[in-house]
Design a protein around this motif. Structure first.
Motif, PDB file in Angstrom:
ATOM      1  N   PRO A 294     -47.741  22.127 -39.274  1.00  0.00           N
ATOM      2  CA  PRO A 294     -46.390  22.435 -38.778  1.00  0.00           C
ATOM      3  C   PRO A 294     -45.344  22.535 -39.901  1.00  0.00           C
ATOM      4  N   TYR A 295     -45.491  21.707 -40.932  1.00  0.00           N
ATOM      5  CA  TYR A 295     -44.538  21.755 -42.043  1.00  0.00           C
ATOM      6  C   TYR A 295     -44.593  23.111 -42.739  1.00  0.00           C
ATOM      7  N   ARG A 296     -45.785  23.615 -42.944  1.00  0.00           N
ATOM      8  CA  ARG A 296     -45.925  24.935 -43.579  1.00  0.00           C
ATOM      9  C   ARG A 296     -45.358  26.032 -42.681  1.00  0.00           C
ATOM     10  N   LEU A 297     -45.520  25.887 -41.372  1.00  0.00           N
ATOM     11  CA  LEU A 297     -44.929  26.865 -40.453  1.00  0.00           C
ATOM     12  C   LEU A 297     -43.400  26.808 -40.508  1.00  0.00           C
ATOM     13  N   GLN A 298     -42.841  25.609 -40.649  1.00  0.00           N
ATOM     14  CA  GLN A 298     -41.388  25.475 -40.816  1.00  0.00           C
ATOM     15  C   GLN A 298     -40.929  26.241 -42.050  1.00  0.00           C
ATOM     16  N   LEU A 299     -41.626  26.016 -43.153  1.00  0.00           N
ATOM     17  CA  LEU A 299     -41.263  26.681 -44.402  1.00  0.00           C
ATOM     18  C   LEU A 299     -41.416  28.190 -44.282  1.00  0.00           C
ATOM     19  N   LEU A 300     -42.497  28.622 -43.654  1.00  0.00           N
ATOM     20  CA  LEU A 300     -42.721  30.057 -43.462  1.00  0.00           C
ATOM     21  C   LEU A 300     -41.613  30.663 -42.615  1.00  0.00           C
ATOM     22  N   PHE A 301     -41.278  30.018 -41.515  1.00  0.00           N
ATOM     23  CA  PHE A 301     -40.223  30.499 -40.634  1.00  0.00           C
ATOM     24  C   PHE A 301     -38.897  30.595 -41.392  1.00  0.00           C
ATOM     25  N   ALA A 302     -38.544  29.533 -42.114  1.00  0.00           N
ATOM     26  CA  ALA A 302     -37.290  29.530 -42.878  1.00  0.00           C
ATOM     27  C   ALA A 302     -37.299  30.608 -43.960  1.00  0.00           C
ATOM     28  N   ALA A 303     -38.427  30.770 -44.644  1.00  0.00           N
ATOM     29  CA  ALA A 303     -38.515  31.771 -45.714  1.00  0.00           C
ATOM     30  C   ALA A 303     -38.367  33.190 -45.168  1.00  0.00           C
ATOM     31  N   VAL A 304     -38.986  33.454 -44.034  1.00  0.00           N
ATOM     32  CA  VAL A 304     -38.879  34.790 -43.437  1.00  0.00           C
ATOM     33  C   VAL A 304     -37.438  35.051 -43.000  1.00  0.00           C
TER      34      VAL A 304
END
Length: 192
Positions: free
Chosen positions: A150-160
Motif C-alpha cells: 500500500p505504501y508503494r501505491l500511495q507513492l505511485l498515486f502521488a507521483a502520477v
C-alpha cells in the motif's frame, strides 16, 4: 512616521494569508517577515511572536497546505461518491487542481525538510498520506486495486498526480488533457 495600531484579532492567520498570496504572486523569494509585517500594518518585529524566523513561516505555510489538501481528501473519502474509482478520481482532481492553483505552495510542501520538520508539519503531511493510504488499503481489501504494498501505491498515486499537475501547470497540456490523464491513470489502477 508612526506605526499603525494593531487591529488584527489573529495576526498569525493574517500573516499566513498574506504569505500565501505573496507566494502565489511572487514565489518563495518574495517572502520576508518584514514585508509581511508592512502589508499587515504592524511593526516589523510583530511577526516574530508567531514565526521565529523565515523558515518557521515556510514550515507553517507547508503545514497549512498539507492540512488543506488533507481536508479535501478526507471530505472525498467521507462523501457518498459511488465506488472506489469515483473516490480516487475525485481525490486526483482535487490534488491536481490544488497543485495548479497553488503550485508554489505545493513545491514548498514537498521540499520542506522532512528530518528537521516541526511536529505540526510532520503531522499534517502524515494526515494527508494516511487518508490516501487508508483508501488504498480498503480498495486493495475489496479487490479493486491489485494487491501490492500500500505504501508503494500511495507513492505511485502521488507521483502520477504530481506529474499530471506539473504538466498542466507548465502549460504543456491543457486542463482537459489533465482530466483525461487522471481518468486513464485511475482506470489503470482501479479495477471496478
Amino acid at each position: 512616521m508612526t506605526q499603525k495600531p494593531f487591529h488584527h484579532g489573529n495576526l498569525r492567520a493574517v500573516l499566513l494569508d498574506q504569505a500565501e498570496q505573496t507566494l502565489r504572486e511572487g514565489g518563495i523569494d518574495a517572502l520576508s517577515l518584514r514585508e509581511l509585517a508592512r502589508k499587515a500594518g504592524v511593526s516589523h518585529g510583530a511577526p516574530r511572536s508567531h514565526f521565529i524566523d523565515r523558515q518557521s513561516l515556510l514550515d507553517a505555510l507547508a503545514e497549512r497546505g498539507f492540512n488543506r489538501l488533507a481536508d479535501d481528501v478526507e471530505a472525498v473519502i467521507a462523501s457518498d461518491a459511488e465506488g472506489y474509482k469515483q473516490r480516487f478520481r475525485a481525490i486526483a482532481i482535487s490534488y491536481v487542481r490544488f497543485a495548479v492553483t497553488d503550485a508554489a505552495l505545493l513545491d514548498l510542501m514537498f521540499t520542506a525538510k522532512n528530518g528537521d520538520a516541526p511536529e505540526g508539519l510532520h503531522a499534517a503531511s502524515g494526515r494527508l498520506f494516511a487518508a490516501i493510504g487508508d483508501l488504498i488499503e480498503r480498495s486493495t481489501e475489496a479487490g479493486v486495486l491489485k494487491a501490492q504494498d500500500p505504501y508503494r501505491l500511495q507513492l505511485l498515486f502521488a507521483a502520477v498526480m504530481q506529474g499530471i499537475a506539473s504538466l498542466v501547470s507548465a502549460r504543456r497540456i491543457s486542463a482537459e488533457d489533465g482530466d483525461s490523464l487522471i481518468d486513464d491513470a485511475i482506470s489503470l489502477l482501479v479495477h471496478e
